[in-house]
Design an enzyme around this catalytic site. Structure first.
Site, PDB file in Angstrom:
ATOM      1  N   ALA A 145       1.556  -5.394  -6.004  1.00  0.00           N
ATOM      2  CA  ALA A 145       1.657  -3.980  -5.652  1.00  0.00           C
ATOM      3  C   ALA A 145       3.101  -3.571  -5.358  1.00  0.00           C
ATOM      4  CB  ALA A 145       0.755  -3.685  -4.456  1.00  0.00           C
ATOM      5  N   HIS A 146       3.280  -2.278  -5.073  1.00  0.00           N
ATOM      6  CA  HIS A 146       4.630  -1.742  -4.894  1.00  0.00           C
ATOM      7  C   HIS A 146       5.333  -2.353  -3.684  1.00  0.00           C
ATOM      8  CE1 HIS A 146       2.778   1.933  -2.561  1.00  0.00           C
ATOM      9  NE2 HIS A 146       2.446   0.779  -2.028  1.00  0.00           N
ATOM     10  N   ASN A 147       6.645  -2.566  -3.871  1.00  0.00           N
ATOM     11  CA  ASN A 147       7.541  -3.050  -2.816  1.00  0.00           C
ATOM     12  C   ASN A 147       7.327  -4.504  -2.424  1.00  0.00           C
ATOM     13  OD1 ASN A 147       6.844   0.118  -1.856  1.00  0.00           O
ATOM     14  ND2 ASN A 147       9.008  -0.405  -2.116  1.00  0.00           N
TER      15      ASN A 147
END
Length: 351
Positions: free
Chosen positions: A239-241
């Site tokens: 997922a993001h980050n």
């Protein structure tokens, strides 16, 4: 085309000790059970030692202790599995792409494609992208605006890179992988989800491998980062980050929630899940199907869940789990009653 390499040449390539006929020609690799007279095999796991007796291989990669008792030709090495890994590339039948751009590819006027790169049929390369020397881009790949692919990269057919994905050198990406898709970011306003623009990118280090249908989302603000030497199996969701440290490996179907940081030299077995916003230190091994709900600060192996049992036994165990709260309550009551009648009031189980 089948490669043919003399056993002596393989010994020289590996720095191995040759025991046998150096002129023998080897044309491929196979298991101890299946190898024929022109094939090379290896013994890495002691449980397969029993197959050496009837092995028909032209030669076998062996440790010194195993080579002493083996009558056939052998290459003696410290680590047979590592030696097999190195030799495997010499017999890889994967076609080698020729440099150049296929006529059906669509390339933006300001994209930079090195003449030594290979661009396959119907590939699309958007504005500002940069493709380095020795890169292979398979058929129907999409390379978004301002993407960068370092030297020696290999993209199988149907890989998708959204805009602003930066990839290091010698990166391998298998079919169906999607890098830079929008992260799952929404703000709740009175029960209605409002979309958050994902304005970060994705940064991939050198010597990374990314499996079939794996997804790596772009960052919400800063980039999602995959370190050098990371190996990702098929159908992984990052997922993001998320940040993944150098030389960490993940098996299929791992899921990592947003903003989680994973250290260096970690191993995540199949089906592991991690919640968001936690940190995993270096040198952690997570066994299959483990659910990680908090940070890990000490190296080592971690597990969760229950292992397989015969169905009838599992159902009994599940029923007992549902009774644990009641059993704990009854145990506390029993300890209190025993304490009331025990001199000194000591009702602990250790006396």
């Amino acid at each position: 085309m089948t490669a043919t390499i003399k056993l002596g040449q393989l010994a020289e390539f590996l720095g191995a000790t040759l025991s046998g006929d150096g002129e023998k020609e080897i044309t491929g690799l196979a298991t101890l059970q299946e190898a024929g007279p022109a094939q090379l095999s290896f013994l890495a796991n002691p449980q397969y030692r029993k197959y050496l007796v009837d092995c028909q291989a032209g030669a076998v990669l062996l440790k010194a202790a195993d080579a002493e008792a083996y009558a056939g030709d052998a290459l003696v090495v410290a680590d047979p599995y590592l030696a097999y890994a190195r030799i495997s590339h010499l017999f890889d039948p994967k076609p080698k792409a020729q440099a150049g751009v296929h006529p059906s590819a669509v390339i933006a006027a300001d994209a930079q494609v090195d003449p030594a790169a290979s661009i396959g049929p119907f590939a699309v390369i958007e504005s500002g992208a940069r493709i380095a020397a020795g890169v292979t881009i398979g058929a129907h790949c999409f390379i978004g605006a301002r993407c960068e692919i370092g030297e020696g990269g290999w993209l199988a057919p149907r890989v998708t890179l959204y805009h602003d994905v930066r990839i290091g050198k010698r990166v391998v990406i298998q079919s169906g992988a999607v890098l830079g898709g929008e992260g799952f970011g929404f703000a709740n306003e009175k029960g209605v989800w409002q979309k958050i623009a994902q304005i970060g990118g994705v940064t991939i280090g050198d010597d990374v491998e990314i499996g079939v249908n794996t997804a790596i989302d772009r960052g919400a603000l800063a980039d999602t980062v995959i370190g050098n030497g990371v190996k990702l199996d098929n159908q992984i969701q990052i997922a993001h980050n998320v940040q993944v440290g150098d030389h960490t490996a993940m098996a299929a179907c791992v899921g990592i929630s947003g903003s989680t940081k994973i250290g260096k030299h970690c191993m995540l077995a199949g089906g592991v899940g991690l919640v968001g916003h936690i940190d995993i230190c270096d040198n952690v091994f997570l066994t299959g199907m483990t659910m990680v709900t908090h940070s890990i600060t000490e190296p080592g192996a971690y597990s969760s869940g229950t292992a397989m049992q015969p169905a009838a036994e599992w159902r009994k165990s599940a029923a007992r789990i549902r009774q644990l709260d009641d059993l704990a309550r009854r145990l506390r009551q029993l300890e209190k009653r025993v304490g009331d009648v025990t001199p000194g009031g000591n009702a602990s189980s250790d006396g």
